[in-house]
Design a protein around this motif. Structure first.
Motif, PDB file in Angstrom:
ATOM      1  N   ALA A 126      58.231 -50.240  29.641  1.00 57.44           N
ATOM      2  CA  ALA A 126      56.890 -50.826  29.580  1.00 57.44           C
ATOM      3  C   ALA A 126      56.108 -49.815  29.012  1.00 57.44           C
ATOM      4  O   ALA A 126      56.359 -48.395  28.985  1.00 57.44           O
ATOM      5  CB  ALA A 126      56.229 -51.060  30.888  1.00 57.44           C
ATOM      6  N   VAL A 127      55.306 -50.406  27.776  1.00 63.45           N
ATOM      7  CA  VAL A 127      54.439 -49.518  27.069  1.00 63.45           C
ATOM      8  C   VAL A 127      52.847 -49.769  27.071  1.00 63.45           C
ATOM      9  O   VAL A 127      52.506 -51.080  27.389  1.00 63.45           O
ATOM     10  CB  VAL A 127      54.715 -49.780  25.399  1.00 63.45           C
ATOM     11  CG1 VAL A 127      54.012 -48.831  24.756  1.00 63.45           C
ATOM     12  CG2 VAL A 127      56.223 -49.639  25.036  1.00 63.45           C
ATOM     13  N   ALA A 128      52.230 -48.564  27.519  1.00 64.40           N
ATOM     14  CA  ALA A 128      50.901 -48.867  27.761  1.00 64.40           C
ATOM     15  C   ALA A 128      50.072 -47.961  26.786  1.00 64.40           C
ATOM     16  O   ALA A 128      50.465 -46.834  26.151  1.00 64.40           O
ATOM     17  CB  ALA A 128      50.391 -48.293  29.118  1.00 64.40           C
ATOM     18  N   VAL A 129      48.917 -48.669  26.219  1.00 63.90           N
ATOM     19  CA  VAL A 129      48.151 -48.025  25.058  1.00 63.90           C
ATOM     20  C   VAL A 129      46.539 -47.960  25.908  1.00 63.90           C
ATOM     21  O   VAL A 129      46.524 -48.986  26.270  1.00 63.90           O
ATOM     22  CB  VAL A 129      48.285 -48.718  23.843  1.00 63.90           C
ATOM     23  CG1 VAL A 129      47.056 -47.931  22.846  1.00 63.90           C
ATOM     24  CG2 VAL A 129      49.426 -48.418  23.418  1.00 63.90           C
ATOM     25  N   GLN A 177      52.466 -53.390  17.854  1.00 64.87           N
ATOM     26  CA  GLN A 177      51.561 -54.418  17.910  1.00 64.87           C
ATOM     27  C   GLN A 177      50.387 -54.021  18.974  1.00 64.87           C
ATOM     28  O   GLN A 177      49.235 -54.474  18.743  1.00 64.87           O
ATOM     29  CB  GLN A 177      52.349 -55.640  18.625  1.00 64.87           C
ATOM     30  CG  GLN A 177      53.338 -56.253  17.784  1.00 64.87           C
ATOM     31  CD  GLN A 177      52.797 -57.084  16.453  1.00 64.87           C
ATOM     32  OE1 GLN A 177      51.921 -57.888  16.598  1.00 64.87           O
ATOM     33  NE2 GLN A 177      52.972 -56.502  15.080  1.00 64.87           N
ATOM     34  N   LEU A 178      51.061 -53.427  20.047  1.00 68.82           N
ATOM     35  CA  LEU A 178      49.835 -52.716  20.854  1.00 68.82           C
ATOM     36  C   LEU A 178      48.768 -51.739  20.007  1.00 68.82           C
ATOM     37  O   LEU A 178      47.669 -52.007  20.372  1.00 68.82           O
ATOM     38  CB  LEU A 178      50.412 -51.811  22.013  1.00 68.82           C
ATOM     39  CG  LEU A 178      51.173 -52.763  23.074  1.00 68.82           C
ATOM     40  CD1 LEU A 178      51.910 -51.913  23.988  1.00 68.82           C
ATOM     41  CD2 LEU A 178      50.121 -53.703  23.781  1.00 68.82           C
ATOM     42  N   PHE A 180      44.294 -52.079  18.951  1.00 66.61           N
ATOM     43  CA  PHE A 180      43.162 -51.174  18.741  1.00 66.61           C
ATOM     44  C   PHE A 180      42.745 -50.809  17.562  1.00 66.61           C
ATOM     45  O   PHE A 180      41.981 -49.827  17.555  1.00 66.61           O
ATOM     46  CB  PHE A 180      43.703 -49.817  20.045  1.00 66.61           C
ATOM     47  CG  PHE A 180      43.841 -50.172  21.173  1.00 66.61           C
ATOM     48  CD1 PHE A 180      42.811 -49.795  22.130  1.00 66.61           C
ATOM     49  CD2 PHE A 180      45.111 -50.643  21.966  1.00 66.61           C
ATOM     50  CE1 PHE A 180      42.880 -50.143  23.520  1.00 66.61           C
ATOM     51  CE2 PHE A 180      44.978 -51.045  23.112  1.00 66.61           C
ATOM     52  CZ  PHE A 180      43.923 -50.679  24.091  1.00 66.61           C
ATOM     53  N   GLY A 181      43.038 -51.523  16.602  1.00 67.61           N
ATOM     54  CA  GLY A 181      42.833 -51.100  15.472  1.00 67.61           C
ATOM     55  C   GLY A 181      43.387 -50.004  14.738  1.00 67.61           C
ATOM     56  O   GLY A 181      43.011 -49.275  13.864  1.00 67.61           O
ATOM     57  N   TYR A 182      44.590 -49.605  15.181  1.00 66.20           N
ATOM     58  CA  TYR A 182      45.294 -48.483  14.557  1.00 66.20           C
ATOM     59  C   TYR A 182      46.136 -49.056  13.461  1.00 66.20           C
ATOM     60  O   TYR A 182      46.551 -49.959  13.468  1.00 66.20           O
ATOM     61  CB  TYR A 182      46.311 -47.873  15.565  1.00 66.20           C
ATOM     62  CG  TYR A 182      46.773 -46.598  15.172  1.00 66.20           C
ATOM     63  CD1 TYR A 182      46.367 -45.553  15.502  1.00 66.20           C
ATOM     64  CD2 TYR A 182      48.186 -46.675  14.555  1.00 66.20           C
ATOM     65  CE1 TYR A 182      47.020 -44.103  14.909  1.00 66.20           C
ATOM     66  CE2 TYR A 182      48.836 -45.493  13.995  1.00 66.20           C
ATOM     67  CZ  TYR A 182      48.160 -44.248  14.455  1.00 66.20           C
ATOM     68  OH  TYR A 182      48.707 -43.117  13.761  1.00 66.20           O
ATOM     69  N   PRO A 183      46.015 -48.188  12.291  1.00 69.18           N
ATOM     70  CA  PRO A 183      46.515 -48.599  11.129  1.00 69.18           C
ATOM     71  C   PRO A 183      48.070 -48.263  11.173  1.00 69.18           C
ATOM     72  O   PRO A 183      48.581 -47.287  10.789  1.00 69.18           O
ATOM     73  CB  PRO A 183      46.171 -47.778  10.155  1.00 69.18           C
ATOM     74  CG  PRO A 183      45.479 -46.517  10.447  1.00 69.18           C
ATOM     75  CD  PRO A 183      45.349 -47.162  12.020  1.00 69.18           C
TER      76      PRO A 183
END
Length: 197
Positions: free
Chosen positions: A113-116, A187-188, A192-195
């Motif tokens: 599981a990945v959380a941002v 994708q996550l 959040f607008g990360y390039p």
């Protein structure tokens, strides 16, 4: 290549560090100390999602200790699951032998599981990969245990190490089995607008 902003990585895992570096994401790493005991009757999927979220939220609360002010934090949790049971790091050679014998000629799941989070919103995704081991002889298992590789790894093996010789195929994310599924991580971060490129 464009210059990307640094993020926080709430993990001490060398594999997660390597994988983030692979996709060109700069980071400051530190690991929050949380209770990782599964709840009674908690499913493996619920457990890894809860752990990733708790690591992200605890990491966000302690980010000020670094003296840096990155706008995003990433955390992850990986569990190896066989017959519905979450397998941790083997406590000794007998435990490693039991785990590896159980995988022989069978499939098991690896959940990461990945959380941002940006401190206001936390998004979590659980990536489940089925890993298929060929039949392993007792001699092969003993030789692998003697290499020392099983003892610092959840589930008793590392797919990026000698255990690659045991995996006939997988269905899902190779980097997820290593501890950070890169496609889903990208994708996550993009949410959040990360390039990402």
């Amino acid at each position: 290549m464009s210059s990307k902003p640094a993020i926080f990585l709430a993990s001490n895992s060398p594999r997660r560090r390597e994988l983030l570096t692979q996709i060109g994401v700069p980071f400051t790493a530190f690991a929050p100390d949380i209770d990782e005991t599964p709840f009674e009757s908690e499913s493996a999927a619920d457990y890894v999602i809860r752990m990733a979220k708790e690591k992200a939220e605890a990491g966000w609360r302690m980010r000020n200790v670094t003296g840096e002010n990155h706008s995003l934090l990433l955390a992850a949790d990986t569990s190896v699951v066989a017959n519905g049971n979450i397998l941790g790091k083997p406590i000794d050679a007998a435990d490693a032998m039991a785990m590896l014998s159980n995988y022989s000629g069978q499939s098991h799941e690896v959940m990461t599981a990945v959380a941002v989070t940006n401190g206001k919103q936390t998004v979590v995704e659980n990536v489940v990969t089925s890993v298929y081991f060929r039949h392993l002889s007792e001699t092969e298992i003993r030789q692998y245990i003697e290499s020392g590789e099983p003892f610092d790894k959840a589930g008793g093996y590392g797919i990026q190490g000698l255990a690659a010789l045991f995996v006939s195929h997988l269905e899902g994310s190779y980097t997820g089995v290593m501890g950070l599924p890169l496609f889903e991580t990208g994708q996550l971060l993009a949410q959040f607008g990360y390039p990402i490129l």
